[in-house]
Design an enzyme around this catalytic site. Structure first.
Site, mmCIF file in Angstrom:
data_model
loop_
_atom_site.group_PDB
_atom_site.id
_atom_site.type_symbol
_atom_site.label_atom_id
_atom_site.label_comp_id
_atom_site.label_asym_id
_atom_site.label_seq_id
_atom_site.Cartn_x
_atom_site.Cartn_y
_atom_site.Cartn_z
ATOM 1 C CB CYS A 69 -0.956 -0.007 1.186
ATOM 2 S SG CYS A 69 -2.076 -1.422 1.153
ATOM 3 C CE LYS A 129 -7.333 -1.646 4.463
ATOM 4 N NZ LYS A 129 -7.072 -1.135 3.121
ATOM 5 N NE ARG A 135 -2.987 -5.049 1.655
ATOM 6 C CZ ARG A 135 -2.345 -5.171 0.508
ATOM 7 N NH1 ARG A 135 -1.027 -5.005 0.458
ATOM 8 N NH2 ARG A 135 -2.998 -5.469 -0.604
ATOM 9 C CE LYS A 193 -11.266 -2.480 3.980
ATOM 10 N NZ LYS A 193 -10.368 -1.988 2.968
HETATM 11 C C1 PBG Z 1 -6.790 -1.106 -0.376
HETATM 12 C C2 PBG Z 1 -8.075 -1.660 0.098
HETATM 13 C C3 PBG Z 1 -8.408 -2.980 0.428
HETATM 14 C C4 PBG Z 1 -9.777 -2.980 0.693
HETATM 15 C C5 PBG Z 1 -10.215 -1.667 0.542
HETATM 16 N N1 PBG Z 1 -9.145 -0.876 0.198
HETATM 17 C C6 PBG Z 1 -7.601 -4.217 0.434
HETATM 18 C C7 PBG Z 1 -6.503 -4.394 1.384
HETATM 19 O O1 PBG Z 1 -6.236 -3.575 2.254
HETATM 20 O O2 PBG Z 1 -5.850 -5.414 1.245
HETATM 21 C C8 PBG Z 1 -10.620 -4.162 1.027
HETATM 22 C C9 PBG Z 1 -12.055 -4.033 0.687
HETATM 23 C C10 PBG Z 1 -12.824 -5.299 0.704
HETATM 24 O O3 PBG Z 1 -12.334 -6.376 1.105
HETATM 25 O O4 PBG Z 1 -13.992 -5.247 0.294
HETATM 26 N N2 PBG Z 1 -5.774 -1.084 0.523
#
Ligand code: PBG
Length: 343
Positions: free
Chosen positions: A147, A212, A234, A265
């Site tokens: 990211c 997140k 991550r 999230k």
């Molecule tokens: C980007 C991002 C992700 C999601 C939203 N933005 C993937 C991740 O962090 O690996 C996941 C969204 C979903 O699972 O619906 N970083």
């Protein structure tokens, strides 16, 4: 809709004095109309945000295997789907770019002719009133799938900020109303706010993915966006699922840097975090019902193990009940239709 002050209230003395058989809670559950009158929380279409995946080309639709009902769409088809969602009452979409042109620095993320930028333009031409939210991150654009930008094999926080800010500005240039950084670098909200303001975009809203988590429930998304990390994971930047206090710290920092709204999230496994965040701040709180949360209901429903509509509405209502003002969900279109039928 949520009256969240009720979370601090307990039963009053008069509530507890009388008992069965005088008190019968089932009386208020007797008929559908009665239940409708005493319902405490109501999911509304106004709260829903529909995520969509943008790809290059015209008239191109590539279904996402692990997310039945969802596809990667070229800008023209994506705008049509957004317009249908808006007509169904859904106020906003959240856009992700899926690109074949990946490099070490994720430069496609700020290309004025990139997938997301094209999709924003197409939506704004077709349904200018619709709110366009864009995911600001580099994982869909970097060859390594992380990211941020790498330095000595690690995601380097501070050099990633500049690229993220450029991506956010390019989304604003294309007409985005809200930018939503999801990278989890420290300081990115401030860097994005400064960059937007320097370009005269002081009214572009920042919805920060503040809390997140490093979650297994992003699995289907990574297939959809082709964004799985090519090495490692991550956990060096996304949050540990075991932590709740840390979420409040992230939220406070992001609001201090200028976040207008904050997100938790995923949603279902983090209802306690949503509730805690709701109590800790006055800004709008969003929750993201992520890809894996969608796909597991789909998969169980396909096998006849769950009733899809009841299960999905139950989960989305729970997310709102926990304190989310906005619910980002791949079920947005279904939920909009179901809510119209349900009294
Ligand atoms: C980007 C991002 C992700 C999601 C939203 N933005 C993937 C991740 O962090 O690996 C996941 C969204 C979903 O699972 O619906 N970083």
């Amino acid at each position: 809709m949520g009256l969240h002050s009720d979370m601090t209230m307990s039963a009053t003395v008069s509530d507890t004095q009388a008992g069965f058989p005088v008190v019968r809670p089932r009386r208020l559950r007797h008929t559908a109309t009665l239940r409708r009158m005493v319902r405490e929380h109501r999911l509304s279409v106004d709260q829903l945000v529909l995520p969509l995946f943008a790809i290059a080309g015209r008239g191109v639709e590539v279904p996402i295997r692990a997310m039945p009902g969802h596809s990667r769409l070229s800008a023209d088809l994506l705008a049509e789907r957004a317009a249908r969602a808006y007509a169904a009452g859904i106020p906003a979409v959240l856009l992700f770019g899926v690109t074949e042109h990946k490099d070490e620095l994720g430069t496609m993320s700020f290309d004025p002719n990139g997938e997301v930028q094209e999709a924003i333009g197409a939506i704004k031409r077709l349904v200018p009133e619709m709110i366009v939210v864009t995911d600001v991150c580099l994982c869909e654009y970097t060859s390594h799938g992380h990211c941020g930008i790498l330095r000595d094999g690690e995601v380097d926080n501070d050099s990633s900020l500049e690229v993220l800010a450029r991506a956010a500005v390019s989304h604003a240039d294309a007409g985005a109303d809200i930018v939503a950084p999801s990278d989890m670098m420290d300081g990115r909200v401030g860097a994005i706010r400064t960059a937007l303001d320097a370009r005269g975009y002081q009214d572009v809203v920042i919805l920060s993915y503040a809390a997140k988590y490093a979650s297994a429930f992003y699995g289907p998304f990574r297939e959809a966006a082709g964004s799985a990390p090519s090495f490692g994971d991550r956990r060096g930047y996304q949050m540990d699922p075991a932590n709740r206090r840390e979420a409040l710290r992230e939220v406070a920092l992001d609001i201090g840097e200028g976040a207008d709204m904050v997100m938790v999230k995923p949603a279902l496994a983090y209802l306690d975090v949503i509730a805690a965040v709701r109590q800790s701040t006055t800004v709008p709180v969003a929750a993201y019902h992520v890809s894996g949360e969608y796909s597991m209901i789909k998969a169980a429903a396909e096998r006849g193990w769950l009733d899809e509509r009841t299960a999905a509405l139950e989960v989305l209502t729970a997310i709102a009940r926990a304190g989310a003002d906005l619910v980002i969900t791949y079920y947005a279109e279904d939920a909009a239709a179901w809510l119209k039928e349900t009294l």
